[in-house]
Design an enzyme around this catalytic site. Structure first.
Site, mmCIF file in Angstrom:
data_model
loop_
_atom_site.group_PDB
_atom_site.id
_atom_site.type_symbol
_atom_site.label_atom_id
_atom_site.label_comp_id
_atom_site.label_asym_id
_atom_site.label_seq_id
_atom_site.Cartn_x
_atom_site.Cartn_y
_atom_site.Cartn_z
ATOM 1 N N LYS A 1 0.842 -1.213 0.000
ATOM 2 C CA LYS A 1 0.000 0.000 0.000
ATOM 3 C C LYS A 1 0.875 1.261 0.000
ATOM 4 O O LYS A 1 0.685 2.157 -0.815
ATOM 5 C CB LYS A 1 -0.914 0.026 1.241
ATOM 6 C CG LYS A 1 -1.806 -1.187 1.388
ATOM 7 C CD LYS A 1 -2.703 -1.078 2.627
ATOM 8 C CE LYS A 1 -1.982 -1.085 3.949
ATOM 9 N NZ LYS A 1 -1.294 -2.332 4.298
ATOM 10 N N ARG B 1 -0.666 -8.579 13.661
ATOM 11 C CA ARG B 1 -1.177 -7.695 12.598
ATOM 12 C C ARG B 1 -1.976 -8.504 11.569
ATOM 13 O O ARG B 1 -2.999 -8.048 11.069
ATOM 14 C CB ARG B 1 -0.023 -6.948 11.931
ATOM 15 C CG ARG B 1 0.460 -5.781 12.792
ATOM 16 C CD ARG B 1 1.883 -5.384 12.489
ATOM 17 N NE ARG B 1 2.080 -4.754 11.212
ATOM 18 C CZ ARG B 1 3.287 -4.571 10.670
ATOM 19 N NH1 ARG B 1 4.363 -4.982 11.311
ATOM 20 N NH2 ARG B 1 3.403 -3.969 9.516
ATOM 21 N N ARG C 1 11.175 -0.534 11.121
ATOM 22 C CA ARG C 1 10.056 -0.197 12.010
ATOM 23 C C ARG C 1 10.042 -1.135 13.207
ATOM 24 O O ARG C 1 10.343 -2.307 13.080
ATOM 25 C CB ARG C 1 8.737 -0.318 11.228
ATOM 26 C CG ARG C 1 8.324 0.983 10.603
ATOM 27 C CD ARG C 1 7.175 0.844 9.652
ATOM 28 N NE ARG C 1 6.036 0.079 10.133
ATOM 29 C CZ ARG C 1 4.923 -0.102 9.433
ATOM 30 N NH1 ARG C 1 4.813 0.447 8.225
ATOM 31 N NH2 ARG C 1 3.933 -0.800 9.910
ATOM 32 N N ARG D 1 -9.603 0.608 8.085
ATOM 33 C CA ARG D 1 -9.197 -0.800 8.087
ATOM 34 C C ARG D 1 -10.132 -1.655 8.942
ATOM 35 O O ARG D 1 -9.850 -2.822 9.196
ATOM 36 C CB ARG D 1 -7.732 -0.981 8.455
ATOM 37 C CG ARG D 1 -7.345 -0.755 9.869
ATOM 38 C CD ARG D 1 -5.872 -1.116 10.063
ATOM 39 N NE ARG D 1 -5.015 -0.133 9.440
ATOM 40 C CZ ARG D 1 -3.720 -0.316 9.185
ATOM 41 N NH1 ARG D 1 -3.155 -1.445 9.492
ATOM 42 N NH2 ARG D 1 -3.009 0.636 8.634
ATOM 43 N N ARG E 1 12.084 -4.810 5.004
ATOM 44 C CA ARG E 1 11.743 -3.397 4.748
ATOM 45 C C ARG E 1 12.633 -2.441 5.539
ATOM 46 O O ARG E 1 12.947 -2.666 6.695
ATOM 47 C CB ARG E 1 10.279 -3.147 5.137
ATOM 48 C CG ARG E 1 9.922 -1.658 5.142
ATOM 49 C CD ARG E 1 8.459 -1.398 5.197
ATOM 50 N NE ARG E 1 7.791 -2.014 6.317
ATOM 51 C CZ ARG E 1 6.472 -2.115 6.412
ATOM 52 N NH1 ARG E 1 5.700 -1.642 5.447
ATOM 53 N NH2 ARG E 1 5.924 -2.680 7.458
HETATM 54 P P1 AP5 Z 1 4.843 -1.461 1.918
HETATM 55 O O1 AP5 Z 1 4.468 -0.667 0.714
HETATM 56 O O2 AP5 Z 1 5.548 -0.765 3.029
HETATM 57 O O3 AP5 Z 1 3.585 -2.268 2.466
HETATM 58 P P2 AP5 Z 1 2.296 -1.736 3.243
HETATM 59 O O4 AP5 Z 1 1.116 -2.436 2.656
HETATM 60 O O5 AP5 Z 1 2.270 -0.236 3.262
HETATM 61 O O6 AP5 Z 1 2.590 -2.366 4.664
HETATM 62 P P3 AP5 Z 1 2.509 -1.775 6.144
HETATM 63 O O7 AP5 Z 1 3.268 -2.748 6.999
HETATM 64 O O8 AP5 Z 1 2.949 -0.340 6.200
HETATM 65 O O9 AP5 Z 1 1.013 -1.890 6.427
HETATM 66 P P4 AP5 Z 1 0.371 -1.888 7.817
HETATM 67 O O10 AP5 Z 1 -1.045 -1.714 7.476
HETATM 68 O O11 AP5 Z 1 0.723 -3.070 8.650
HETATM 69 O O12 AP5 Z 1 1.089 -0.668 8.581
HETATM 70 P P5 AP5 Z 1 0.646 0.843 8.847
HETATM 71 O O13 AP5 Z 1 1.856 1.664 8.872
HETATM 72 O O14 AP5 Z 1 -0.487 1.238 7.997
HETATM 73 O O15 AP5 Z 1 5.746 -2.690 1.398
HETATM 74 C C1 AP5 Z 1 6.412 -3.550 2.316
HETATM 75 C C2 AP5 Z 1 7.825 -3.853 1.784
HETATM 76 O O16 AP5 Z 1 7.708 -4.614 0.569
HETATM 77 C C3 AP5 Z 1 8.640 -2.609 1.436
HETATM 78 O O17 AP5 Z 1 9.980 -2.823 1.825
HETATM 79 C C4 AP5 Z 1 8.535 -2.483 -0.095
HETATM 80 O O18 AP5 Z 1 9.732 -1.938 -0.670
HETATM 81 C C5 AP5 Z 1 8.320 -3.936 -0.532
HETATM 82 N N1 AP5 Z 1 7.394 -4.065 -1.656
HETATM 83 C C6 AP5 Z 1 6.246 -3.372 -1.859
HETATM 84 N N2 AP5 Z 1 5.623 -3.777 -2.991
HETATM 85 C C7 AP5 Z 1 6.408 -4.784 -3.504
HETATM 86 C C8 AP5 Z 1 6.301 -5.628 -4.648
HETATM 87 N N3 AP5 Z 1 5.266 -5.522 -5.503
HETATM 88 N N4 AP5 Z 1 7.278 -6.544 -4.846
HETATM 89 C C9 AP5 Z 1 8.315 -6.671 -3.992
HETATM 90 N N5 AP5 Z 1 8.487 -5.878 -2.889
HETATM 91 C C10 AP5 Z 1 7.532 -4.958 -2.647
HETATM 92 O O19 AP5 Z 1 0.065 0.710 10.349
HETATM 93 C C11 AP5 Z 1 0.929 0.419 11.414
HETATM 94 C C12 AP5 Z 1 0.120 0.268 12.695
HETATM 95 O O20 AP5 Z 1 -0.559 1.510 12.992
HETATM 96 C C13 AP5 Z 1 -0.994 -0.790 12.663
HETATM 97 O O21 AP5 Z 1 -0.520 -2.096 12.942
HETATM 98 C C14 AP5 Z 1 -1.926 -0.253 13.751
HETATM 99 O O22 AP5 Z 1 -1.406 -0.535 15.034
HETATM 100 C C15 AP5 Z 1 -1.853 1.266 13.554
HETATM 101 N N6 AP5 Z 1 -2.879 1.759 12.612
HETATM 102 C C16 AP5 Z 1 -2.663 2.364 11.396
HETATM 103 N N7 AP5 Z 1 -3.823 2.682 10.821
HETATM 104 C C17 AP5 Z 1 -4.805 2.280 11.666
HETATM 105 C C18 AP5 Z 1 -6.231 2.305 11.596
HETATM 106 N N8 AP5 Z 1 -6.881 2.805 10.533
HETATM 107 N N9 AP5 Z 1 -6.928 1.812 12.654
HETATM 108 C C19 AP5 Z 1 -6.306 1.301 13.736
HETATM 109 N N10 AP5 Z 1 -4.961 1.234 13.860
HETATM 110 C C20 AP5 Z 1 -4.212 1.710 12.827
#
Ligand code: AP5
Length: 215
Positions: A13, A167, A156, A88, A123
């Site tokens: 994402k 997660r 992270r 989410r 990552r």
């Molecule tokens: P990346 O693009 O970073 O993946 P992502 O889907 O953004 O993954 P996240 O881990 O950031 O999602 P998340 O939802 O767990 O975390 P968030 O920060 O939102 O890609 C991952 C890696 O793969 C990278 O190194 C990239 O280079 C590589 N890659 C990407 N695409 C690729 C491809 N096609 N091929 C190969 N490699 C690739 O949330 C963190 C925390 O915040 C949550 O756990 C929760 O505690 C809290 N939180 C956030 N939002 C909410 C909400 N709405 N409600 C409640 N709690 C929340």
């Protein structure tokens, strides 16, 4: 244009959000980045949520609603925005609908769990900008260093196996019902919904999204 990105942790994402935001000139609103900023700045919210995030638990809705409400009121959101990580849960999706925040497109990234683990463990992130790298799939020009600023990259705190398990559980329990909600919304003509095969490489997915957004 108002876009939502859905998908399990590591499904790509954030990577695709950077591309869309840059090419379509709409702000990238990542609730994960917003929450990590609160933690880094040691705000009241940050102190309240840091233990939840490090364990991989979701942050309570009331905090998310507060942050999202004030962010999308900002001037740069007038012509649209890209939501990465929000909503989410079903209650967060209903929050947007009840507040008449009309979404145009939902992109749902689908990637098998074994691939997600490899992506997350490799990552690296440039914290001030949110720029993302991967030691195998998207390495920086110089190991451990951000390409643009020359600053140090970090991992992270929640990118470890025990937090990841939690997660994934949260995703299955709380995000799958939201996906079903958006499929129903598509059926009644309220928005466009696309499932993206997130296994493809980053460039191929960029191109696919480009085609979708040109429609
Ligand atoms: P990346 O693009 O970073 O993946 P992502 O889907 O953004 O993954 P996240 O881990 O950031 O999602 P998340 O939802 O767990 O975390 P968030 O920060 O939102 O890609 C991952 C890696 O793969 C990278 O190194 C990239 O280079 C590589 N890659 C990407 N695409 C690729 C491809 N096609 N091929 C190969 N490699 C690739 O949330 C963190 C925390 O915040 C949550 O756990 C929760 O505690 C809290 N939180 C956030 N939002 C909410 C909400 N709405 N409600 C409640 N709690 C929340």
């Amino acid at each position: 244009m108002k876009i939502i990105l859905l998908g399990a942790p590591g499904s790509g994402k954030g990577t695709q959000a950077n591309y869309i935001s840059h090419n379509y000139n709409i702000p990238h609103i990542s609730t994960g980045d917003m929450l990590r900023k609160q933690i880094n700045q040691k705000t009241k919210i940050g102190e309240e949520i840091k233990h939840l995030i490090s364990k991989g638990k979701l942050v309570p809705d009331n905090i998310l609603f507060l942050l999202i409400k004030s962010r999308i009121k900002e001037k740069d959101c007038q012509n649209g925005f890209l939501l990465d990580g929000f909503p989410r849960t079903l209650s967060q999706g209903i929050y947007l609908k009840k507040n008449n925040i009309k979404i145009d497109i939902v992109l749902n990234f689908h990637v098998p769990k074994n691939i997600l683990i490899e992506r997350i463990i490799g990552r690296m992130i440039h914290l001030p900008s949110g720029r993302l790298y991967h030691n195998k799939f998207k390495p920086p020009k110089k190991e451990g260093i951000d390409d643009i600023t020359g600053e140090q990259l970090t991992h992270r705190k929640d990118d470890n196996l025990s937090s990841l398990d939690y997660r994934f559980l949260e995703y299955k329990k709380k995000t799958i019902p939201l996906i079903k909600f958006y499929i129903r919304e598509k059926k009644i003509g309220n928005l466009n919904y696309y499932k993206i095969e997130g296994l493809n490489d980053i460039k191929q997915i960029n191109n696919l999204i480009k085609k979708i957004l040109q429609k």
